[in-house]
Design a protein around this motif. Structure first.
Motif, mmCIF file in Angstrom:
data_model
loop_
_atom_site.group_PDB
_atom_site.id
_atom_site.type_symbol
_atom_site.label_atom_id
_atom_site.label_comp_id
_atom_site.label_asym_id
_atom_site.label_seq_id
_atom_site.Cartn_x
_atom_site.Cartn_y
_atom_site.Cartn_z
ATOM 1 N N GLN A 46 0.858 -1.181 0.000
ATOM 2 C CA GLN A 46 0.000 0.000 0.000
ATOM 3 C C GLN A 46 0.890 1.225 0.000
ATOM 4 N N GLN A 123 -6.407 0.300 -7.253
ATOM 5 C CA GLN A 123 -5.490 -0.823 -7.038
ATOM 6 C C GLN A 123 -4.640 -1.046 -8.277
ATOM 7 N N LEU A 132 -2.391 -7.582 -5.480
ATOM 8 C CA LEU A 132 -3.136 -6.332 -5.419
ATOM 9 C C LEU A 132 -2.366 -5.363 -4.542
ATOM 10 N N GLN A 134 -2.707 -1.463 -3.017
ATOM 11 C CA GLN A 134 -3.601 -0.320 -2.810
ATOM 12 C C GLN A 134 -2.824 0.984 -2.954
#
Length: 361
Positions: A46, A123, A132, A134
């Motif tokens: 992230q 994403q 994935l 973020q």
């Protein structure tokens, strides 16, 4: 298990039921094994960036190779792409360089209105294996709007008898920017008769105009003021609205005669209707408040039978015989009154001359 006809019964039915449960379990397990890597991948990375609105297309937002620990080969082999829930993709991915770039001009006010902070969420998806990542991008406000008034000009009619402290609500300016770039303060010029009072209601600034010095229509019939709204940006932006105040007349002035004493000379044989003198009084008030009517004061006494005055024009005329032997001088007291009952007084003195008769031989 033999489920021939001769062996059919409860046990065959039980076996069939167990086989159905087993098949369902196998299918569930396959699905779990497919989905599980996605669940693991959600927590893999992230990253958050902050960029100002209105950046040019192609501007670099961030380097995901560096910030997410990826490399270009992985981006290409995993067919890296951006997934967003919205219909517009403001941010693009340059796979060759491993950077996020501005794909479409971002207008913070269009995107978030007055909501702050304003952010984009999406994403980055990679395959083989699936990952994935973020990404959150905060869109910072720039001072790209000036405060704006809904009207460029407003007007008021204010009585000259209005008391100090009287309040008059003004239009508020609107600035779509947020924070320090939003509307910050107002000024009012000139400030000789009026001042400003700022109010806040749920974060919205309102402004009132307060009368601080009484108005005098006879001195100034109209006042033109300028209300200016400023934001707090750098450079600072502003806009203006014109305020026109028309001063409504009040009966605050009495009539004033142009002369404290009028003089006239008449012959004793002047007939009825002879013009004596015209008196005049001025009233600074406007309209009906400034209309003046004339009359003879009762203190004129017996002379009321000898003279009269036109209430509109102020013309004084003879209405009785003028006898030099009875009186050589006359005094008339006159009054001028406006519609509000305010008045002024003056005097007229009349000198009578005896008619000279010449005898021929």
């Amino acid at each position: 298990m033999d489920c021939s006809i001769e062996n059919m019964g409860f046990f065959c039915s039980f076996y069939s039921l167990k086989r159905g449960y087993f098949t369902s379990f196998i299918l569930w397990l396959i699905r779990f094994l497919i989905i599980f890597p996605i669940v693991v991948a959600i927590a893999q990375g992230q990253v958050r960036y902050s960029i100002p609105e209105e950046m040019n297309k192609g501007s670099v937002v961030g380097n995901i190779i560096q910030d997410l620990g990826l490399d270009v080969k992985r981006l290409k082999s995993g067919r890296a792409r951006i997934f967003t829930e919205g219909s517009r993709e403001y941010i693009g991915l340059n796979v060759d360089k491993g950077t996020l770039i501005v794909r479409e001009r971002i207008d913070r006010e269009e995107l978030c209105a007055q909501v702050s902070p304003c952010s984009l969420h999406f994403q980055i998806i990679l395959d083989n294996p699936m990952e994935l990542h973020q990404v959150d991008i905060e869109i910072l406000d720039i001072n790209d709007h000036a405060p704006v008034f809904a009207r460029r000009e407003i007007s008021f009619q204010i009585s000259e008898m209005a008391l100090s402290g009287a309040k008059f609500a003004l239009d508020s300016a609107h600035d779509p920017d947020v924070g320090v770039n939003s509307l910050q303060r107002y000024t009012l010029n000139p400030a000789d008769h009026f001042t400003l009072k700022e109010l806040a209601d749920n974060g919205v600034k309102h402004v009132e105009m307060l009368l601080q010095k009484s108005l005098d229509r006879e001195n100034q019939k109209e006042h033109t003021l300028t209300l200016t709204a400023f934001d707090g940006g750098s450079p600072q932006k502003s806009s203006t609205m014109k305020i026109i105040v028309t001063v409504v007349d009040a009966n605050d002035n009495a009539p004033i005669f142009t002369m404290p004493l009028y003089r006239s000379i008449l012959l004793e044989n002047s007939p009825k209707g002879t013009h004596v003198v015209t008196v005049s009084a001025k009233d600074k008030d406007q309209g009906s408040n400034g209309k003046v009517t004339y009359s003879l004061s009762q203190s004129t006494g017996k002379n009321l039978d000898l003279f009269s005055i036109d209430s509109e024009s102020g013309d004084i005329t003879v209405i009785g015989e003028l006898d030099f032997e009875k009186a050589k001088h006359f005094q008339i007291n006159i009054e001028a009154t406006d519609n509000g009952g305010l008045s002024d007084s003056s005097k007229v003195t009349i000198e009578l001359q005896m008619l000279m008769i010449t005898h021929q031989s």
